[in-house]
Design a protein around this motif. Structure first.
Motif, PDB file in Angstrom:
ATOM      1  N   ARG A 162      -1.793   9.150   1.273  1.00 11.71           N
ATOM      2  CA  ARG A 162      -0.485   9.411   0.656  1.00 11.71           C
ATOM      3  C   ARG A 162       0.087   8.104   0.140  1.00 11.71           C
ATOM      4  O   ARG A 162       0.150   7.111   0.876  1.00 11.71           O
ATOM      5  CB  ARG A 162       0.464  10.014   1.693  1.00 11.71           C
ATOM      6  N   ARG A 163       0.456   8.098  -1.129  1.00 13.75           N
ATOM      7  CA  ARG A 163       1.140   6.941  -1.688  1.00 13.75           C
ATOM      8  C   ARG A 163       2.605   7.034  -1.264  1.00 13.75           C
ATOM      9  O   ARG A 163       3.272   8.030  -1.514  1.00 13.75           O
ATOM     10  CB  ARG A 163       1.021   6.914  -3.212  1.00 13.75           C
ATOM     11  N   LEU A 164       3.109   5.999  -0.605  1.00 15.04           N
ATOM     12  CA  LEU A 164       4.467   5.996  -0.085  1.00 15.04           C
ATOM     13  C   LEU A 164       5.467   5.376  -1.060  1.00 15.04           C
ATOM     14  O   LEU A 164       6.666   5.601  -0.941  1.00 15.04           O
ATOM     15  CB  LEU A 164       4.515   5.261   1.258  1.00 15.04           C
ATOM     16  N   SER A 165       4.972   4.582  -1.999  1.00 18.19           N
ATOM     17  CA  SER A 165       5.792   4.004  -3.066  1.00 18.19           C
ATOM     18  C   SER A 165       4.859   3.679  -4.223  1.00 18.19           C
ATOM     19  O   SER A 165       3.664   3.939  -4.151  1.00 18.19           O
ATOM     20  CB  SER A 165       6.527   2.748  -2.582  1.00 18.19           C
ATOM     21  N   GLU A 166       5.371   3.077  -5.234  1.00 17.06           N
ATOM     22  CA  GLU A 166       4.537   2.723  -6.393  1.00 17.06           C
ATOM     23  C   GLU A 166       3.439   1.733  -6.015  1.00 17.06           C
ATOM     24  O   GLU A 166       2.360   1.731  -6.606  1.00 17.06           O
ATOM     25  CB  GLU A 166       5.421   2.118  -7.494  1.00 17.06           C
ATOM     26  N   ASP A 167       3.693   0.911  -4.988  1.00 18.43           N
ATOM     27  CA  ASP A 167       2.776  -0.168  -4.635  1.00 18.43           C
ATOM     28  C   ASP A 167       2.113  -0.035  -3.261  1.00 18.43           C
ATOM     29  O   ASP A 167       1.322  -0.885  -2.878  1.00 18.43           O
ATOM     30  CB  ASP A 167       3.530  -1.508  -4.640  1.00 18.43           C
ATOM     31  N   PHE A 168       2.454   0.991  -2.494  1.00 15.96           N
ATOM     32  CA  PHE A 168       2.044   1.041  -1.097  1.00 15.96           C
ATOM     33  C   PHE A 168       1.535   2.437  -0.734  1.00 15.96           C
ATOM     34  O   PHE A 168       2.129   3.444  -1.119  1.00 15.96           O
ATOM     35  CB  PHE A 168       3.249   0.674  -0.213  1.00 15.96           C
ATOM     36  N   SER A 169       0.429   2.491   0.022  1.00 21.03           N
ATOM     37  CA  SER A 169      -0.115   3.779   0.452  1.00 21.03           C
ATOM     38  C   SER A 169      -0.582   3.701   1.901  1.00 21.03           C
ATOM     39  O   SER A 169      -0.808   2.613   2.439  1.00 21.03           O
ATOM     40  CB  SER A 169      -1.280   4.206  -0.449  1.00 21.03           C
ATOM     41  N   ALA A 170      -0.731   4.863   2.502  1.00 23.37           N
ATOM     42  CA  ALA A 170      -1.205   4.969   3.881  1.00 23.37           C
ATOM     43  C   ALA A 170      -2.256   6.073   3.949  1.00 23.37           C
ATOM     44  O   ALA A 170      -2.272   6.986   3.130  1.00 23.37           O
ATOM     45  CB  ALA A 170      -0.043   5.285   4.819  1.00 23.37           C
ATOM     46  N   ALA A 171      -3.113   5.977   4.944  1.00 20.76           N
ATOM     47  CA  ALA A 171      -4.158   6.995   5.123  1.00 20.76           C
ATOM     48  C   ALA A 171      -4.448   7.182   6.599  1.00 20.76           C
ATOM     49  O   ALA A 171      -4.294   6.265   7.403  1.00 20.76           O
ATOM     50  CB  ALA A 171      -5.439   6.579   4.401  1.00 20.76           C
ATOM     51  N   ALA A 223     -10.292   8.206  15.044  1.00 25.74           N
ATOM     52  CA  ALA A 223      -9.373   8.226  13.910  1.00 25.74           C
ATOM     53  C   ALA A 223      -9.144   6.801  13.433  1.00 25.74           C
ATOM     54  O   ALA A 223      -9.267   5.849  14.206  1.00 25.74           O
ATOM     55  CB  ALA A 223      -8.045   8.871  14.305  1.00 25.74           C
ATOM     56  N   ASP A 224      -8.837   6.668  12.156  1.00 23.97           N
ATOM     57  CA  ASP A 224      -8.462   5.390  11.557  1.00 23.97           C
ATOM     58  C   ASP A 224      -7.067   5.532  10.979  1.00 23.97           C
ATOM     59  O   ASP A 224      -6.702   6.600  10.468  1.00 23.97           O
ATOM     60  CB  ASP A 224      -9.396   4.997  10.411  1.00 23.97           C
ATOM     61  N   LEU A 225      -6.314   4.457  11.013  1.00 26.53           N
ATOM     62  CA  LEU A 225      -5.010   4.395  10.378  1.00 26.53           C
ATOM     63  C   LEU A 225      -5.045   3.203   9.434  1.00 26.53           C
ATOM     64  O   LEU A 225      -5.307   2.077   9.870  1.00 26.53           O
ATOM     65  CB  LEU A 225      -3.908   4.235  11.430  1.00 26.53           C
ATOM     66  N   ALA A 226      -4.828   3.466   8.141  1.00 23.91           N
ATOM     67  CA  ALA A 226      -5.008   2.421   7.139  1.00 23.91           C
ATOM     68  C   ALA A 226      -3.812   2.328   6.199  1.00 23.91           C
ATOM     69  O   ALA A 226      -3.146   3.340   5.924  1.00 23.91           O
ATOM     70  CB  ALA A 226      -6.273   2.690   6.326  1.00 23.91           C
ATOM     71  N   PHE A 227      -3.565   1.110   5.697  1.00 23.57           N
ATOM     72  CA  PHE A 227      -2.482   0.848   4.745  1.00 23.57           C
ATOM     73  C   PHE A 227      -3.009  -0.058   3.642  1.00 23.57           C
ATOM     74  O   PHE A 227      -3.880  -0.900   3.886  1.00 23.57           O
ATOM     75  CB  PHE A 227      -1.300   0.168   5.446  1.00 23.57           C
ATOM     76  N   TYR A 228      -2.470   0.123   2.447  1.00 24.09           N
ATOM     77  CA  TYR A 228      -2.899  -0.686   1.306  1.00 24.09           C
ATOM     78  C   TYR A 228      -1.709  -0.956   0.393  1.00 24.09           C
ATOM     79  O   TYR A 228      -0.905  -0.055   0.134  1.00 24.09           O
ATOM     80  CB  TYR A 228      -4.002   0.048   0.528  1.00 24.09           C
ATOM     81  N   TYR A 229      -1.616  -2.189  -0.069  1.00 26.74           N
ATOM     82  CA  TYR A 229      -0.552  -2.604  -0.990  1.00 26.74           C
ATOM     83  C   TYR A 229      -1.211  -3.279  -2.180  1.00 26.74           C
ATOM     84  O   TYR A 229      -2.113  -4.113  -2.009  1.00 26.74           O
ATOM     85  CB  TYR A 229       0.393  -3.592  -0.289  1.00 26.74           C
ATOM     86  N   GLN A 230      -0.774  -2.923  -3.385  1.00 23.05           N
ATOM     87  CA  GLN A 230      -1.245  -3.635  -4.571  1.00 23.05           C
ATOM     88  C   GLN A 230      -0.121  -3.707  -5.592  1.00 23.05           C
ATOM     89  O   GLN A 230       0.674  -2.783  -5.733  1.00 23.05           O
ATOM     90  CB  GLN A 230      -2.487  -2.992  -5.171  1.00 23.05           C
ATOM     91  N   ARG A 231      -0.077  -4.840  -6.283  1.00 21.80           N
ATOM     92  CA  ARG A 231       0.955  -5.047  -7.306  1.00 21.80           C
ATOM     93  C   ARG A 231       0.437  -6.039  -8.334  1.00 21.80           C
ATOM     94  O   ARG A 231      -0.148  -7.053  -7.984  1.00 21.80           O
ATOM     95  CB  ARG A 231       2.231  -5.560  -6.658  1.00 21.80           C
ATOM     96  N   MET A 232       0.663  -5.728  -9.592  1.00 25.66           N
ATOM     97  CA  MET A 232       0.332  -6.659 -10.669  1.00 25.66           C
ATOM     98  C   MET A 232       1.434  -7.722 -10.724  1.00 25.66           C
ATOM     99  O   MET A 232       2.619  -7.395 -10.726  1.00 25.66           O
ATOM    100  CB  MET A 232       0.215  -5.944 -12.007  1.00 25.66           C
ATOM    101  N   VAL A 233       1.050  -8.985 -10.737  1.00 28.46           N
ATOM    102  CA  VAL A 233       2.005 -10.087 -10.789  1.00 28.46           C
ATOM    103  C   VAL A 233       1.659 -11.021 -11.936  1.00 28.46           C
ATOM    104  O   VAL A 233       0.604 -10.883 -12.562  1.00 28.46           O
ATOM    105  CB  VAL A 233       2.047 -10.858  -9.442  1.00 28.46           C
ATOM    106  N   PHE A 234       2.542 -11.960 -12.212  1.00 23.53           N
ATOM    107  CA  PHE A 234       2.352 -12.929 -13.297  1.00 23.53           C
ATOM    108  C   PHE A 234       2.118 -12.226 -14.629  1.00 23.53           C
ATOM    109  O   PHE A 234       1.082 -12.380 -15.268  1.00 23.53           O
ATOM    110  CB  PHE A 234       1.213 -13.905 -13.004  1.00 23.53           C
ATOM    111  N   ASN A 235       3.076 -11.386 -15.020  1.00 22.86           N
ATOM    112  CA  ASN A 235       3.016 -10.652 -16.297  1.00 22.86           C
ATOM    113  C   ASN A 235       1.753  -9.806 -16.412  1.00 22.86           C
ATOM    114  O   ASN A 235       1.060  -9.812 -17.429  1.00 22.86           O
ATOM    115  CB  ASN A 235       3.136 -11.602 -17.486  1.00 22.86           C
ATOM    116  N   ASP A 236       1.445  -9.091 -15.346  1.00 18.04           N
ATOM    117  CA  ASP A 236       0.289  -8.177 -15.295  1.00 18.04           C
ATOM    118  C   ASP A 236      -1.046  -8.870 -15.508  1.00 18.04           C
ATOM    119  O   ASP A 236      -2.006  -8.273 -15.973  1.00 18.04           O
ATOM    120  CB  ASP A 236       0.449  -7.037 -16.289  1.00 18.04           C
ATOM    121  N   GLY A 237      -1.140 -10.129 -15.134  1.00 16.28           N
ATOM    122  CA  GLY A 237      -2.403 -10.840 -15.302  1.00 16.28           C
ATOM    123  C   GLY A 237      -3.175 -11.018 -14.011  1.00 16.28           C
ATOM    124  O   GLY A 237      -4.275 -11.541 -14.016  1.00 16.28           O
TER     125      GLY A 237
END
Length: 183
Positions: free
Chosen positions: A98-107, A134-148
């Protein structure tokens, strides 16, 4: 692998990455066989895939199978052969992401595993080991520096589960729980 870019093989390292995959679904199969005399007949196979239910949710799954290769020969106290067999291990996973925000998800992932590394030819009481985890996982991703530049980080707590035993009556031990961090 916990914080690398999302791909179809994320189930193994961090299934929370699936919600960031670009395709709606993917499937992958990997196979590696033994390459020298000491591992003749051994192989490892891995099948994984995911399906995005919508922009916020996905499901994933994988299966792993490892065959040790050469027959193991069992002998009794008189050095007579009582049997041979090929040991193997496998695991089957299913995850919900489940994506919890635009940049963060959990599984959360659930796993059944079996390990048949000993047969009871000598009446020792050995049996195949089985466990649930069971596994509990989190992931964060974000484009930075003008999407570069893609900044990503991940956490995976894996093998939170039951005990496993290879004896009918005897010691059982917890699976090796792991905490993986990556950036």
């Amino acid at each position: 692998g916990i914080a690398t870019a999302p791909d179809v093989n994320a189930q193994f390292w961090n299934p929370a990455k699936y919600s960031f995959c670009e395709n709606k679904s993917e499937l992958s199969f990997s196979y590696a066989s033994g390459v020298n005399k000491s591992t003749s007949g051994a192989f490892n196979s891995y099948l994984s895939g995911y399906y995005k239910l919508d922009d916020m949710q996905a499901i994933g799954s994988s299966s792993r199978y490892y065959l040790y290769g050469e027959d193991i020969i069992f002998k009794n106290e008189a050095n007579q052969i009582t049997g041979t067999f090929k040991p193997y291990e496998f695991a089957i996973d299913a995850s919900y992401i489940r994506r919890l925000s635009e940049d963060f998800s959990a599984a959360v992932a659930f796993r059944y595993m079996g390990s048949d590394i000993a047969k009871d030819f000598n009446n020792t009481g050995s049996k195949a080991g089985q466990a649930f985890a069971a596994d509990l996982a989190f992931y964060y991703q974000r484009m930075v520096f003008n999407d570069g530049f893609l900044l990503s980080a991940g956490v995976n707590i894996s093998n939170i589960g039951t005990k496993v035993s290879y004896m009918e009556r005897g010691v059982s031990t917890f699976l090796p729980m792991n905490l993986g961090l990556g950036a």
